[in-house]
Write an enzyme that holds these catalytic residues in place. Sequence first.
Site, PDB file in Angstrom:
ATOM      1  N   TYR A 263      -2.790 -83.252  -5.543  1.00  0.00           N
ATOM      2  CA  TYR A 263      -1.426 -83.016  -5.072  1.00  0.00           C
ATOM      3  C   TYR A 263      -0.415 -83.057  -6.221  1.00  0.00           C
ATOM      4  CZ  TYR A 263       3.094 -83.798  -2.893  1.00  0.00           C
ATOM      5  OH  TYR A 263       4.410 -83.700  -2.555  1.00  0.00           O
ATOM      6  N   ASP A 298      -2.643 -80.661   3.568  1.00  0.00           N
ATOM      7  CA  ASP A 298      -1.660 -80.002   4.423  1.00  0.00           C
ATOM      8  C   ASP A 298      -0.617 -79.242   3.608  1.00  0.00           C
ATOM      9  OD1 ASP A 298       0.910 -82.110   4.282  1.00  0.00           O
ATOM     10  OD2 ASP A 298      -1.034 -83.040   3.990  1.00  0.00           O
ATOM     11  N   LYS A 370      -6.306 -87.239   9.008  1.00  0.00           N
ATOM     12  CA  LYS A 370      -4.853 -87.240   9.192  1.00  0.00           C
ATOM     13  C   LYS A 370      -4.379 -85.815   9.441  1.00  0.00           C
ATOM     14  CE  LYS A 370      -0.453 -88.347   7.033  1.00  0.00           C
ATOM     15  NZ  LYS A 370       0.231 -88.637   5.762  1.00  0.00           N
TER      16      LYS A 370
END
Length: 523
Positions: A263, A298, A370
């Site tokens: 990330y 995500d 998640k």
Amino acid sequence: MEAKLKVNQELVDKSRKYSQKIADGIQKHIDENTTTSVERTVARLMGIDGTDKEEIPLPNVVVEQVHKSDSLGKGIAYWIGNAMVETGKQPQEIAEAVGRGELTLTDLPQHDPDKIYQTVNELAEKTIENIRKNCEEREELMEKQSPGEQPWKYVIVATGNVYEDARQAKAAARQGADIIAVIRSTAQSLIDYVPYGKTTEGFGGTYATQENFKIMRQELDEVGEELGRYIQLVNYCSGLCMPEIAAMGAQERLDMMLNDAMYGILFRDINMKRTFVDQDFSRLLNAYAGIIINTGEDNYLTTADAIEEGHTVMASQFINEELADRAGLAPWQMGLGHAFEIDPDIEDGFLLELAQAQLTRQVFKDATLKYMPPTKFMTGDIFKGHLMDGMFNLASIMTGQNIQLLGMLTEAIHTPYLHDRALSLDNAKYIFNNARHLMDEISYKDNGKIQKRADEILEQTTDMLEEIADKGLMKAIEEGKFAGISRPQTGGKGADGVVTKEQGYYNPFLDLLRKGLGINETG
């Protein structure tokens, strides 16, 4: 959850084999290098805290002094331990002397390494024991106060003022939230130090500091006792201080931390060579502390199309899983991420979303998944937005997700008010309750749209991982394989903080954590 899709196990096995090869290349780099942030973490774990007269954190002060002398390859624990043997003082006193300009660590006579190791190891073992006690305390509280039925309802507070965050968090818990995440102040991930003390001003969030962690933990424990339900606390150990914040979370009994292998590289332009080393040590700390990590796949779908690039999410999940496993994280600690980000105007988009969510559930059957809400296509029409969040909640309960970051009907308008959060919690509670056992009554068609989409994603994932295994993960990131974002190996923020380990490099916590987790030198 009962398996609903026919998943090609041969492709799953191949994907994990390719992920192991990918991780082998990264692990070699990890084992050969340390970083300034890893060494600052060691200093913190040795008990160094506070700031100098210029308000520079003392862990930064001592590490920077040694780094400037090109001696950090031995490890900061060696130099602090040597000073302890030489002066008879504790690490905090030594750091304060360095901060006052009275002591240069590398100028001291160097003592017998065995004496240094013995001195430091005694202190390190006490720190590790305190982290273990935090784990035991969490387990006892969860036994007494159930954390709630999954999917756990996860909400965010982000006022900038830790005391206001605490008030909003307690209100959310009373409204039914199971997990509270405190968003960090904008761009904290890009500052190369951890702010000190409690804070009451932030920008789009609240600074992650150890004192703020302590305040939030106490407040959530208080409301948990009131409700008879353990409320879990989340913060972010991504960015340039990834392992330092992981250490703070371990010491203050946080329950989850956002921690992803890629990330920071992709979305914050942090140097990849630094990030891979930092994520490994941070994950060792999270693993030992019993913390669930949340990965960030995500985010890929905010810059790439969810249908065309859905397989990149799963490819990243496989890589995150393998790197997490090597750092000692158990499957239940792997909060692998994905998101409800298909364009709501596409016909049968909900079926395509079910395919990805169900496939993720079955492939990573033991992970604490998640699931993230719609944001890319969120609308200022609060009625449609609330309905989109309802569809997201329905997909979650149908596919057995574990952690549900609730969408807010005002997501596209402003930071949520208390009543916005309450409406989102009511939405989730209604759907989770009314559709709790829906999938016990339903099966997917063998040759239907959902099965075909799942097959397509898994095939594309395996092909992508095979390609990355051949060229290496760093090269793949350079080529923009994830999220359509390209980052150079030698570029990005914090590149000057990567340090090659010298022969005899010493980090007592690395050894103690690996030993406690039952993993060897290379994971």
